[in-house]
Design a protein around this motif. Structure first.
Motif, PDB file in Angstrom:
ATOM      1  N   MET A  57       0.833  -1.202   0.000  1.00  0.00           N
ATOM      2  CA  MET A  57       0.000   0.000   0.000  1.00  0.00           C
ATOM      3  C   MET A  57       0.873   1.260   0.000  1.00  0.00           C
ATOM      4  SD  MET A  57      -3.009   1.134   2.672  1.00  0.00           S
ATOM      5  CE  MET A  57      -1.900   1.314   4.078  1.00  0.00           C
ATOM      6  N   ARG A 120      -6.151  -3.186  -1.957  1.00  0.00           N
ATOM      7  CA  ARG A 120      -7.055  -3.172  -0.795  1.00  0.00           C
ATOM      8  C   ARG A 120      -8.043  -4.346  -0.856  1.00  0.00           C
ATOM      9  NH1 ARG A 120      -5.206  -2.153   3.114  1.00  0.00           N
ATOM     10  NH2 ARG A 120      -3.417  -2.765   1.866  1.00  0.00           N
ATOM     11  N   THR A 237      -8.589   2.512   6.041  1.00  0.00           N
ATOM     12  CA  THR A 237      -7.565   2.410   4.995  1.00  0.00           C
ATOM     13  C   THR A 237      -8.144   2.650   3.607  1.00  0.00           C
ATOM     14  OG1 THR A 237      -7.894   0.019   4.834  1.00  0.00           O
ATOM     15  CG2 THR A 237      -6.172   0.776   6.317  1.00  0.00           C
ATOM     16  N   CYS A 238      -9.423   2.302   3.433  1.00  0.00           N
ATOM     17  CA  CYS A 238     -10.064   2.490   2.126  1.00  0.00           C
ATOM     18  C   CYS A 238     -10.630   3.902   1.948  1.00  0.00           C
ATOM     19  CB  CYS A 238     -11.198   1.480   1.939  1.00  0.00           C
ATOM     20  SG  CYS A 238     -10.661  -0.235   1.877  1.00  0.00           S
ATOM     21  N   HIS A 241      -8.422   6.403   0.051  1.00  0.00           N
ATOM     22  CA  HIS A 241      -8.314   6.087  -1.373  1.00  0.00           C
ATOM     23  C   HIS A 241      -9.598   6.424  -2.117  1.00  0.00           C
ATOM     24  CE1 HIS A 241      -8.069   3.303  -4.920  1.00  0.00           C
ATOM     25  NE2 HIS A 241      -6.890   3.880  -4.968  1.00  0.00           N
TER      26      HIS A 241
END
Length: 304
Positions: A57, A120, A237-238, A241
């Motif tokens: 990542m 991801r 974490t998503c 993005h």
């Protein structure tokens, strides 16, 4: 790069012809560009020097930040300089080079954002196979494929444009040389070329966007079976993005997957993906990511 054109240079009309507005824009976009270079360079240095940010990542995030610097540097410095001069000229060769660079780095960014979504998906939906699928070699091959794909896309756009004759007006209603404004200046029927240009850009943009949507739909469905703690971690974490994807793909799709009808609208929308998104990327990824913030603090403490 020679063609049947009698035009040796173009005049960029820029964002505004009002002198007072141009002075304000000069200060504003100069600040934006400094933030783009400083913010993205900080991420590149942080990821490359930190021993903890060695996952795929962050590997992709490092390349995304590098591409953001290159992408903005193709158009923004020229735009900033033009705010201070009356004659905003650019040579024919310089115009074509700017066209190539903008599409080259813009397309690479699209591919890297798509690869990050796939990363991801594998991390959340197939965690047991993540280390065997997303190896360092596989990540490197994905980045190389992104660069090759960007080159193929931009060389098609550039070759199609350079074959057109330019013999009449040379004023471009934009702040950088792009395909649609140049097509409107060509001294020939550009309908067929315009269709190819839109198909080329549209195929890449829509196919990558389709992959992104499918990836996140599958991720959201798979999160139902996880604990609330796992869901929060995955969404954190998503989330960064997804925000970047919306900021980049929205204006980019508006400009490139349809025949251009209003250049003034196009150039205003172009500011989002050439300036605003590259400037916000470092803030979005650092403010929402504790690992990056921790690595930045450690880098800062070592530097001080």
């Amino acid at each position: 790069m020679e063609n049947a054109s009698s035009v040796k240079e173009f005049i960029l009309l820029g964002l505004s012809e009002n002198q007072r507005v141009q002075k304000i824009c000069f200060m504003m976009f100069l600040l934006f560009y400094i933030m783009i270079v400083a913010g993205n360079l900080l991420i590149v240095i942080t990821v490359t020097t930190s021993q903890h940010l060695n996952s795929p990542m962050y590997f992709f995030l490092c390349y995304l930040s590098f591409v953001d610097i290159c992408y903005s540097s193709v158009t923004v410095p020229k735009m900033i300089a033009d705010f201070l001069v009356e004659n905003k000229t650019i040579s024919f060769v310089g115009c074509i080079a700017q066209l190539f660079g903008a599409h080259f780095f813009g397309c690479i960014e699209i591919f890297i954002l798509t690869v990050m979504a796939c990363d991801r998906y594998i991390a959340i939906c197939r965690p047991l196979h993540y280390t065997t699928i997303m190896t360092r070699r596989a990540c490197g091959q994905m980045v190389i494929a992104s660069w090759v794909g960007g080159f193929v896309h931009s060389i098609v756009q550039t070759l199609l444009t350079t074959q057109l004759p330019f013999c009449g007006p040379n004023k471009i209603d934009h702040y950088f040389c792009d395909v649609h404004p140049l097509l409107q200046l060509a001294c020939t029927d550009t309908y067929a070329v315009g269709i190819i240009v839109v198909a080329n850009s549209g195929m890449i943009t829509l196919s990558c966007f389709f992959i992104l949507v499918i990836s996140y739909v599958v991720i959201l469905v798979s999160l139902k079976s996880q604990t609330s703690k796992g869901q929060r971690k995955a969404l954190s974490t998503c989330g960064s993005h997804i925000t970047v994807v919306i900021l980049f793909f929205g204006p980019c799709t508006f400009v490139y997957i349809r025949p251009s009808s209003s250049l003034s609208e196009d150039k205003n929308m172009s500011v989002f993906y050439t300036v605003i998104t590259p400037m916000l990327n470092p803030l979005i990824y650092t403010l929402r990511n504790e690992e990056v913030k921790s690595a930045v603090r450690k880098l800062w403490s070592r530097t001080v």
